[in-house]
Motif scaffolding. Structure first.
Motif, PDB file in Angstrom:
ATOM      1  N   LYS A  91       0.826  -1.209   0.000  1.00 12.87           N
ATOM      2  CA  LYS A  91       0.000   0.000   0.000  1.00 12.87           C
ATOM      3  C   LYS A  91       0.861   1.260   0.000  1.00 12.87           C
ATOM      4  N   TYR A  92       1.974   1.196   0.731  1.00 11.01           N
ATOM      5  CA  TYR A  92       2.896   2.338   0.829  1.00 11.01           C
ATOM      6  C   TYR A  92       4.281   1.885   0.380  1.00 11.01           C
ATOM      7  N   PRO A  93       4.504   1.769  -0.934  1.00  4.53           N
ATOM      8  CA  PRO A  93       5.768   1.214  -1.426  1.00  4.53           C
ATOM      9  C   PRO A  93       6.989   2.076  -1.124  1.00  4.53           C
ATOM     10  N   LYS A  94       6.785   3.343  -0.872  1.00  2.89           N
ATOM     11  CA  LYS A  94       7.922   4.202  -0.530  1.00  2.89           C
ATOM     12  C   LYS A  94       7.436   5.360   0.330  1.00  2.89           C
ATOM     13  N   GLY A  95       8.368   5.947   1.024  1.00  3.81           N
ATOM     14  CA  GLY A  95       8.050   7.131   1.809  1.00  3.81           C
ATOM     15  C   GLY A  95       7.724   6.866   3.262  1.00  3.81           C
ATOM     16  N   LEU A  96       6.947   5.824   3.532  1.00  2.78           N
ATOM     17  CA  LEU A  96       6.538   5.542   4.904  1.00  2.78           C
ATOM     18  C   LEU A  96       7.623   4.760   5.641  1.00  2.78           C
ATOM     19  N   ASN A  97       7.924   5.164   6.864  1.00  9.70           N
ATOM     20  CA  ASN A  97       8.881   4.436   7.702  1.00  9.70           C
ATOM     21  C   ASN A  97       8.146   3.254   8.335  1.00  9.70           C
ATOM     22  N   LEU A  98       8.104   2.145   7.627  1.00 10.04           N
ATOM     23  CA  LEU A  98       7.378   0.958   8.069  1.00 10.04           C
ATOM     24  C   LEU A  98       8.359  -0.081   8.584  1.00 10.04           C
ATOM     25  N   LEU A  99       8.199  -0.468   9.858  1.00 10.90           N
ATOM     26  CA  LEU A  99       9.138  -1.389  10.493  1.00 10.90           C
ATOM     27  C   LEU A  99       8.440  -2.676  10.901  1.00 10.90           C
ATOM     28  N   ASN A 100       8.912  -3.796  10.391  1.00 12.59           N
ATOM     29  CA  ASN A 100       8.397  -5.115  10.748  1.00 12.59           C
ATOM     30  C   ASN A 100       9.242  -5.654  11.905  1.00 12.59           C
ATOM     31  N   ILE A 101       8.941  -5.146  13.115  1.00 18.17           N
ATOM     32  CA  ILE A 101       9.752  -5.473  14.289  1.00 18.17           C
ATOM     33  C   ILE A 101       8.849  -5.683  15.496  1.00 18.17           C
ATOM     34  N   ASP A 102       9.433  -6.237  16.551  1.00 14.88           N
ATOM     35  CA  ASP A 102       8.786  -6.309  17.851  1.00 14.88           C
ATOM     36  C   ASP A 102       8.866  -4.912  18.468  1.00 14.88           C
ATOM     37  N   ALA A 103       7.756  -4.409  18.970  1.00 14.44           N
ATOM     38  CA  ALA A 103       7.746  -3.064  19.560  1.00 14.44           C
ATOM     39  C   ALA A 103       8.739  -2.925  20.708  1.00 14.44           C
ATOM     40  N   ALA A 104       9.066  -4.042  21.358  1.00 14.19           N
ATOM     41  CA  ALA A 104      10.035  -3.996  22.456  1.00 14.19           C
ATOM     42  C   ALA A 104      11.424  -3.599  21.965  1.00 14.19           C
ATOM     43  N   ASP A 105      11.659  -3.708  20.648  1.00 12.29           N
ATOM     44  CA  ASP A 105      12.973  -3.378  20.076  1.00 12.29           C
ATOM     45  C   ASP A 105      12.988  -2.012  19.394  1.00 12.29           C
ATOM     46  N   MET A 106      11.983  -1.186  19.662  1.00 11.50           N
ATOM     47  CA  MET A 106      11.861   0.076  18.909  1.00 11.50           C
ATOM     48  C   MET A 106      13.048   1.011  19.086  1.00 11.50           C
ATOM     49  N   LEU A 107      13.652   1.038  20.255  1.00 18.47           N
ATOM     50  CA  LEU A 107      14.768   1.963  20.467  1.00 18.47           C
ATOM     51  C   LEU A 107      15.970   1.610  19.602  1.00 18.47           C
ATOM     52  N   GLU A 108      16.127   0.311  19.330  1.00 12.45           N
ATOM     53  CA  GLU A 108      17.254  -0.120  18.502  1.00 12.45           C
ATOM     54  C   GLU A 108      16.965   0.042  17.008  1.00 12.45           C
ATOM     55  N   GLU A 109      15.689   0.018  16.629  1.00 12.62           N
ATOM     56  CA  GLU A 109      15.328  -0.040  15.214  1.00 12.62           C
ATOM     57  C   GLU A 109      14.802   1.269  14.618  1.00 12.62           C
ATOM     58  N   LEU A 110      14.261   2.135  15.439  1.00 13.94           N
ATOM     59  CA  LEU A 110      13.717   3.393  14.912  1.00 13.94           C
ATOM     60  C   LEU A 110      14.826   4.326  14.439  1.00 13.94           C
ATOM     61  N   PRO A 111      14.584   5.104  13.384  1.00 10.30           N
ATOM     62  CA  PRO A 111      15.553   6.132  12.999  1.00 10.30           C
ATOM     63  C   PRO A 111      15.806   7.092  14.158  1.00 10.30           C
ATOM     64  N   ALA A 112      17.027   7.572  14.265  1.00  8.53           N
ATOM     65  CA  ALA A 112      17.419   8.416  15.400  1.00  8.53           C
ATOM     66  C   ALA A 112      16.563   9.670  15.519  1.00  8.53           C
ATOM     67  N   ARG A 113      16.019  10.133  14.400  1.00  7.19           N
ATOM     68  CA  ARG A 113      15.240  11.387  14.437  1.00  7.19           C
ATOM     69  C   ARG A 113      13.931  11.243  15.215  1.00  7.19           C
ATOM     70  N   PHE A 114      13.561  10.012  15.577  1.00  9.26           N
ATOM     71  CA  PHE A 114      12.337   9.811  16.356  1.00  9.26           C
ATOM     72  C   PHE A 114      12.613   9.720  17.851  1.00  9.26           C
ATOM     73  N   ILE A 115      13.829   9.379  18.234  1.00  7.33           N
ATOM     74  CA  ILE A 115      14.132   9.126  19.639  1.00  7.33           C
ATOM     75  C   ILE A 115      14.204  10.434  20.414  1.00  7.33           C
ATOM     76  N   GLY A 116      13.287  10.564  21.380  1.00  7.79           N
ATOM     77  CA  GLY A 116      13.246  11.775  22.188  1.00  7.79           C
ATOM     78  C   GLY A 116      12.669  12.979  21.474  1.00  7.79           C
ATOM     79  N   LYS A 117      12.124  12.768  20.265  1.00  7.78           N
ATOM     80  CA  LYS A 117      11.635  13.897  19.463  1.00  7.78           C
ATOM     81  C   LYS A 117      10.215  13.684  18.936  1.00  7.78           C
ATOM     82  N   THR A 118       9.555  12.638  19.404  1.00 10.93           N
ATOM     83  CA  THR A 118       8.240  12.281  18.889  1.00 10.93           C
ATOM     84  C   THR A 118       7.134  12.998  19.661  1.00 10.93           C
TER      85      THR A 118
END
Length: 206
Positions: A91-118
């Motif tokens: 549905k969103y082939p590009k542009g969307l930051n879509l992560l197929n991960i366990d939410a418990a691992d979000m700090l390791e997997e999210l782009p740095a621009r989201f950490i502490g800035k969301t």
């Protein structure tokens, strides 16, 4: 608004994923269009907001967040189920930051621009079936992702104040109930409790 055919397809896909992994799905059915829109509209000033969605499912709330105009580079969504994630990627082939991960691992997997800035974390994760230590890790990570003053919104099926949130030392406020959803969805704002410093420990700044 989604067509009946489109919602039926999403529901069938959702049920299939639920049968495969019931403890990873928050409900039997995806959010209705009305409920999803109301959840997304909790985001204020969307064109300037940084948003993280946890538990995208079939993308009902995702679609409404995108429709609000949240910049693609400022929006990330997490979905653990590989089947649902594949559909979202189509549905969103590009542009969307879509992560197929366990939410418990979000700090390791999210782009740095989201950490502490969301600005907003919107979660439909079923935290109740999880072991307390894993739920604790997810909630702790959410508050590390949020900037000071950021908003954590949690969707539950229970009409009662989530006890596990109280156990984790958090304060919960019910924002609304969506009766049009099956089953009804209860939407909460979650905050850290403010611990006041006793007067005799406060420093005199004069």
């Amino acid at each position: 608004m989604k067509s009946i055919k489109s919602y039926a397809w999403d529901t069938a896909l959702f049920l299939k994923s639920w049968l495969h992994s019931p403890n990873q799905m928050g409900t039997l059915f995806p959010s209705s269009s009305t409920t999803s829109k109301k959840i997304a509209q909790l985001i204020k000033d969307p064109q300037n907001a940084v948003v993280l969605e946890l538990g995208a499912g079939t993308g009902q709330v995702t679609d409404e967040i995108v429709a609000l105009g949240v910049p693609e580079e400022c929006f990330a969504t997490v979905e653990y189920d590989a089947r649902l994630c594949k559909e979202l990627m189509l549905k969103y082939p590009k542009g969307l930051n879509l992560l197929n991960i366990d939410a418990a691992d979000m700090l390791e997997e999210l782009p740095a621009r989201f950490i502490g800035k969301t600005d907003y974390v919107i979660s439909t994760l079923p935290l109740i079936p999880l072991k307390k230590d894993k739920a604790q890790k997810i909630v702790d990570s959410i508050f590390q992702v949020l900037k000071p003053g950021g908003v954590y919104i949690q969707v539950t099926l229970s009409p009662f104040r989530p006890k596990y949130m109280e156990d984790l030392g958090l304060r919960t406020t019910k924002l609304f109930v969506s009766w049009v959803n099956l089953p009804p969805m209860h939407v909460w704002r979650i905050c850290k409790r403010i611990v006041e410093t006793p007067a005799f420990l406060q420093l005199d700044s004069s």
